[in-house]
Design a protein around this motif. Structure first.
Motif, short mmCIF file in Angstrom:
data_model
loop_
_atom_site.label_atom_id
_atom_site.label_comp_id
_atom_site.label_asym_id
_atom_site.label_seq_id
_atom_site.Cartn_x
_atom_site.Cartn_y
_atom_site.Cartn_z
N LEU A 170 2.90 -10.05 76.81
CA LEU A 170 3.07 -9.90 78.25
C LEU A 170 3.76 -11.15 78.78
O LEU A 170 3.31 -12.26 78.57
CB LEU A 170 1.72 -9.71 78.94
N ILE A 171 4.89 -10.96 79.47
CA ILE A 171 5.71 -12.06 79.95
C ILE A 171 5.83 -11.97 81.48
O ILE A 171 6.23 -10.94 82.01
CB ILE A 171 7.13 -12.00 79.35
N ALA A 174 7.09 -10.61 88.41
CA ALA A 174 6.68 -9.36 87.77
C ALA A 174 6.18 -9.69 86.36
O ALA A 174 6.40 -10.78 85.85
CB ALA A 174 7.86 -8.39 87.71
N VAL A 175 5.50 -8.73 85.76
CA VAL A 175 5.01 -8.87 84.40
C VAL A 175 5.61 -7.73 83.58
O VAL A 175 5.58 -6.58 84.00
CB VAL A 175 3.47 -8.82 84.34
N ALA A 176 6.17 -8.07 82.43
CA ALA A 176 6.78 -7.06 81.57
C ALA A 176 6.12 -7.09 80.20
O ALA A 176 5.77 -8.16 79.70
CB ALA A 176 8.28 -7.30 81.43
N ALA A 177 5.95 -5.92 79.61
CA ALA A 177 5.50 -5.82 78.22
C ALA A 177 6.73 -5.93 77.34
O ALA A 177 7.68 -5.17 77.50
CB ALA A 177 4.78 -4.50 77.99
N THR A 226 8.32 -2.15 79.22
CA THR A 226 8.05 -1.56 80.53
C THR A 226 7.63 -2.63 81.52
O THR A 226 7.08 -3.65 81.13
CB THR A 226 6.93 -0.50 80.43
N MET A 227 7.89 -2.40 82.78
CA MET A 227 7.39 -3.29 83.83
C MET A 227 5.95 -2.90 84.10
O MET A 227 5.65 -1.75 84.38
CB MET A 227 8.21 -3.11 85.11
N LEU A 228 5.03 -3.86 84.02
CA LEU A 228 3.62 -3.57 84.23
C LEU A 228 3.20 -3.67 85.69
O LEU A 228 2.28 -3.03 86.12
CB LEU A 228 2.76 -4.52 83.40
N ASP A 229 3.85 -4.55 86.43
CA ASP A 229 3.42 -4.80 87.80
C ASP A 229 4.60 -4.67 88.74
O ASP A 229 5.24 -5.63 89.09
CB ASP A 229 2.79 -6.19 87.91
#
Length: 181
Positions: A133-134, A145-148, A169-172
């Motif tokens: 998670l980045i 934002a947080v991306a997987a 995918t974008m998580l947030d």
């Protein structure tokens, strides 16, 4: 406001230094008939974590020029809530490690009280197809934002691991803008 755990681990760091000329003299501007110093700011993201028993902030080291002449440093949540402001000298004392690409700071205790602390990992080196998670800043909007990200390839450079990541995918997608007030 982002509510994922990754957003609560992420801190926005703003370094503020006087703008100077080539000889190191402060640059000034006239505002309403008064002389005021000009400042330059650099921003980045860090992750609050534990390294053994130490509370640390891990971030990119993209402030080499700013850290020489810092006036102050601010730590904010991703929703732009000020957590802590310290002097440039106090910030330099927090630097535990830096190599021009990574910086590890001893985290001020005030950050651990206000944010979730993430574990640094289990000591296992990420493998192909692992997911990380980045947290990152959207280039056009400044939103966090947080991306997987999936590990696509591993290599090494000067005996240090290098990872090629692919966005899953974008998580947030409800990230809050961090534009200046």
């Amino acid at each position: 406001m982002p509510n994922s755990k990754s957003s609560k681990l992420t801190v926005r760091i703003t370094l503020i230094a006087p703008l100077t000329d080539d000889q190191g003299n402060p640059q000034t501007v006239q505002i309403d008939g008064q002389v005021a110093n000009q400042y330059v700011a650099g921003e980045g993201l860090g992750t609050l974590s534990r390294l053994g028993s130490d509370l640390v902030v891990i971030t990119h080291d993209h402030w080499t020029l700013l850290t020489l002449n810092l006036a102050k440093v601010q730590f904010h949540t991703v929703a732009n809530e000020l957590l802590l402001e310290i002097s440039g000298d106090a910030f330099r004392e927090l630097i535990m490690y830096r190599d021009g690409g990574t910086m590890v700071l001893a985290a001020p205790s005030e950050l651990g009280v206000r944010l979730v602390v993430g574990e640094l990992g289990n000591g296992r080196v990420p493998a192909k197809n692992d997911v990380a998670l980045i947290a990152f800043r959207q280039p056009q909007t400044g939103e966090i934002a947080v991306a997987a990200m999936q590990v696509e390839n591993l290599s090494s450079y000067e005996n240090k691991p290098v990872y090629r990541l692919t966005n899953l995918t974008m998580l947030d997608s409800r990230a809050t803008s961090l534009s200046k007030p």
